[in-house]
Design a protein around this motif. Sequence first.
Motif, PDB file in Angstrom:
ATOM      1  N   GLU A   1       0.831  -1.207   0.000  1.00  0.00           N
ATOM      2  CA  GLU A   1       0.000   0.000   0.000  1.00  0.00           C
ATOM      3  C   GLU A   1       0.866   1.258   0.000  1.00  0.00           C
ATOM      4  OE1 GLU A   1      -3.337   0.119  -0.280  1.00  0.00           O
ATOM      5  OE2 GLU A   1      -3.290  -2.072  -0.464  1.00  0.00           O
ATOM      6  N   GLU A   2       1.955   1.209   0.733  1.00  0.00           N
ATOM      7  CA  GLU A   2       2.819   2.378   0.882  1.00  0.00           C
ATOM      8  C   GLU A   2       3.838   2.496  -0.253  1.00  0.00           C
ATOM      9  OE1 GLU A   2       6.155   3.616   4.096  1.00  0.00           O
ATOM     10  OE2 GLU A   2       4.196   3.052   4.918  1.00  0.00           O
ATOM     11  N   LYS A   3       4.452   1.388  -0.615  1.00  0.00           N
ATOM     12  CA  LYS A   3       5.500   1.401  -1.647  1.00  0.00           C
ATOM     13  C   LYS A   3       5.423   0.095  -2.444  1.00  0.00           C
ATOM     14  CE  LYS A   3      10.321   2.535  -2.275  1.00  0.00           C
ATOM     15  NZ  LYS A   3      11.582   2.853  -1.668  1.00  0.00           N
ATOM     16  N   PRO A   4       4.607   0.072  -3.514  1.00  0.00           N
ATOM     17  CA  PRO A   4       4.386  -1.183  -4.229  1.00  0.00           C
ATOM     18  C   PRO A   4       5.582  -1.677  -5.041  1.00  0.00           C
ATOM     19  CG  PRO A   4       3.223   0.603  -5.310  1.00  0.00           C
ATOM     20  CD  PRO A   4       3.806   1.156  -4.040  1.00  0.00           C
ATOM     21  N   TYR A   5       6.510  -0.811  -5.393  1.00  0.00           N
ATOM     22  CA  TYR A   5       7.643  -1.200  -6.219  1.00  0.00           C
ATOM     23  C   TYR A   5       8.972  -0.958  -5.510  1.00  0.00           C
ATOM     24  CZ  TYR A   5       4.408  -0.825 -10.193  1.00  0.00           C
ATOM     25  OH  TYR A   5       3.370  -0.961 -11.056  1.00  0.00           O
ATOM     26  N   THR A   6       9.949  -1.806  -5.823  1.00  0.00           N
ATOM     27  CA  THR A   6      11.323  -1.494  -5.465  1.00  0.00           C
ATOM     28  C   THR A   6      11.810  -0.464  -6.488  1.00  0.00           C
ATOM     29  OG1 THR A   6      12.280  -3.192  -6.885  1.00  0.00           O
ATOM     30  CG2 THR A   6      11.718  -3.859  -4.628  1.00  0.00           C
ATOM     31  N   LEU A   7      12.977   0.108  -6.289  1.00  0.00           N
ATOM     32  CA  LEU A   7      13.497   1.090  -7.250  1.00  0.00           C
ATOM     33  C   LEU A   7      13.684   0.477  -8.637  1.00  0.00           C
ATOM     34  CD1 LEU A   7      16.078   3.027  -5.058  1.00  0.00           C
ATOM     35  CD2 LEU A   7      13.789   3.760  -5.758  1.00  0.00           C
ATOM     36  N   ASP A   8      14.168  -0.747  -8.705  1.00  0.00           N
ATOM     37  CA  ASP A   8      14.343  -1.415  -9.999  1.00  0.00           C
ATOM     38  C   ASP A   8      12.998  -1.667 -10.673  1.00  0.00           C
ATOM     39  OD1 ASP A   8      17.089  -1.472  -9.692  1.00  0.00           O
ATOM     40  OD2 ASP A   8      17.104  -3.498  -8.861  1.00  0.00           O
ATOM     41  N   GLU A   9      12.034  -2.134  -9.913  1.00  0.00           N
ATOM     42  CA  GLU A   9      10.708  -2.381 -10.479  1.00  0.00           C
ATOM     43  C   GLU A   9      10.078  -1.086 -10.975  1.00  0.00           C
ATOM     44  OE1 GLU A   9       9.399  -6.233  -7.791  1.00  0.00           O
ATOM     45  OE2 GLU A   9       8.929  -4.217  -7.093  1.00  0.00           O
ATOM     46  N   GLN A  10      10.259  -0.006 -10.226  1.00  0.00           N
ATOM     47  CA  GLN A  10       9.710   1.287 -10.625  1.00  0.00           C
ATOM     48  C   GLN A  10      10.293   1.734 -11.956  1.00  0.00           C
ATOM     49  OE1 GLN A  10       7.237   3.084  -9.189  1.00  0.00           O
ATOM     50  NE2 GLN A  10       7.397   4.478 -10.915  1.00  0.00           N
ATOM     51  N   ARG A  11      11.582   1.523 -12.129  1.00  0.00           N
ATOM     52  CA  ARG A  11      12.257   1.899 -13.377  1.00  0.00           C
ATOM     53  C   ARG A  11      11.660   1.141 -14.569  1.00  0.00           C
ATOM     54  NH1 ARG A  11      18.322   0.343 -14.555  1.00  0.00           N
ATOM     55  NH2 ARG A  11      18.438   1.070 -16.665  1.00  0.00           N
ATOM     56  N   VAL A  12      11.450  -0.147 -14.408  1.00  0.00           N
ATOM     57  CA  VAL A  12      10.881  -0.945 -15.497  1.00  0.00           C
ATOM     58  C   VAL A  12       9.402  -0.615 -15.685  1.00  0.00           C
ATOM     59  CG1 VAL A  12      10.453  -3.281 -16.336  1.00  0.00           C
ATOM     60  CG2 VAL A  12      12.580  -2.759 -15.155  1.00  0.00           C
ATOM     61  N   ALA A  13       8.680  -0.359 -14.609  1.00  0.00           N
ATOM     62  CA  ALA A  13       7.273   0.026 -14.729  1.00  0.00           C
ATOM     63  C   ALA A  13       7.142   1.325 -15.513  1.00  0.00           C
ATOM     64  CB  ALA A  13       6.642   0.163 -13.345  1.00  0.00           C
ATOM     65  N   GLU A  14       8.022   2.270 -15.289  1.00  0.00           N
ATOM     66  CA  GLU A  14       8.003   3.518 -16.049  1.00  0.00           C
ATOM     67  C   GLU A  14       8.286   3.266 -17.522  1.00  0.00           C
ATOM     68  OE1 GLU A  14      10.673   6.250 -14.095  1.00  0.00           O
ATOM     69  OE2 GLU A  14       9.416   6.318 -12.303  1.00  0.00           O
ATOM     70  N   PHE A  15       9.226   2.362 -17.815  1.00  0.00           N
ATOM     71  CA  PHE A  15       9.517   1.987 -19.193  1.00  0.00           C
ATOM     72  C   PHE A  15       8.268   1.415 -19.861  1.00  0.00           C
ATOM     73  CE2 PHE A  15      10.507  -1.541 -22.081  1.00  0.00           C
ATOM     74  CZ  PHE A  15      11.211  -0.878 -23.075  1.00  0.00           C
ATOM     75  N   LEU A  16       7.591   0.482 -19.169  1.00  0.00           N
ATOM     76  CA  LEU A  16       6.389  -0.131 -19.727  1.00  0.00           C
ATOM     77  C   LEU A  16       5.278   0.893 -19.925  1.00  0.00           C
ATOM     78  CD1 LEU A  16       6.365  -3.456 -17.694  1.00  0.00           C
ATOM     79  CD2 LEU A  16       6.919  -3.181 -20.119  1.00  0.00           C
ATOM     80  N   CYS A  17       5.138   1.824 -18.991  1.00  0.00           N
ATOM     81  CA  CYS A  17       4.128   2.881 -19.138  1.00  0.00           C
ATOM     82  C   CYS A  17       4.435   3.743 -20.358  1.00  0.00           C
ATOM     83  CB  CYS A  17       4.068   3.744 -17.886  1.00  0.00           C
ATOM     84  SG  CYS A  17       3.264   2.937 -16.498  1.00  0.00           S
ATOM     85  N   ASN A  18       5.706   4.043 -20.577  1.00  0.00           N
ATOM     86  CA  ASN A  18       6.093   4.835 -21.744  1.00  0.00           C
ATOM     87  C   ASN A  18       5.819   4.091 -23.044  1.00  0.00           C
ATOM     88  OD1 ASN A  18       6.950   7.000 -20.192  1.00  0.00           O
ATOM     89  ND2 ASN A  18       9.054   6.290 -20.118  1.00  0.00           N
ATOM     90  N   LYS A  19       5.802   2.766 -23.009  1.00  0.00           N
ATOM     91  CA  LYS A  19       5.495   1.953 -24.184  1.00  0.00           C
ATOM     92  C   LYS A  19       3.992   1.780 -24.370  1.00  0.00           C
ATOM     93  CE  LYS A  19       9.630   1.087 -25.570  1.00  0.00           C
ATOM     94  NZ  LYS A  19      10.097   1.553 -26.868  1.00  0.00           N
ATOM     95  N   GLY A  20       3.198   2.295 -23.434  1.00  0.00           N
ATOM     96  CA  GLY A  20       1.742   2.230 -23.557  1.00  0.00           C
ATOM     97  C   GLY A  20       1.100   0.989 -22.983  1.00  0.00           C
ATOM     98  N   VAL A  21       1.870   0.166 -22.274  1.00  0.00           N
ATOM     99  CA  VAL A  21       1.334  -1.068 -21.710  1.00  0.00           C
ATOM    100  C   VAL A  21       0.815  -0.850 -20.297  1.00  0.00           C
ATOM    101  CG1 VAL A  21       1.899  -3.444 -21.083  1.00  0.00           C
ATOM    102  CG2 VAL A  21       2.908  -2.434 -23.111  1.00  0.00           C
TER     103      VAL A  21
END
Length: 54
Positions: free
Chosen positions: A5-25
């Motif tokens: 609830e407070e921090k769903p991603y680690t720093l590495d996961e956040q980096r990849v999640a941002e990449f995927l968001c930029n790809k539209g997924v």
Amino acid sequence: MRNLEEKPYTLDEQRVAEFLCNKGVGGGDDPIGFLLASYEYLVHERNELRKQSS
């Protein structure tokens, strides 16, 4: 164990999640959503490569 609830991603996961968001997924809202978004992106990329090689 991390607080999703407070921090769903680690720093590495956040980096990849941002990449995927930029790809539209999208990056998912938690580790499972993250894996599903990653899978969806890989399937899309595979299908695009198949189209190009046909």
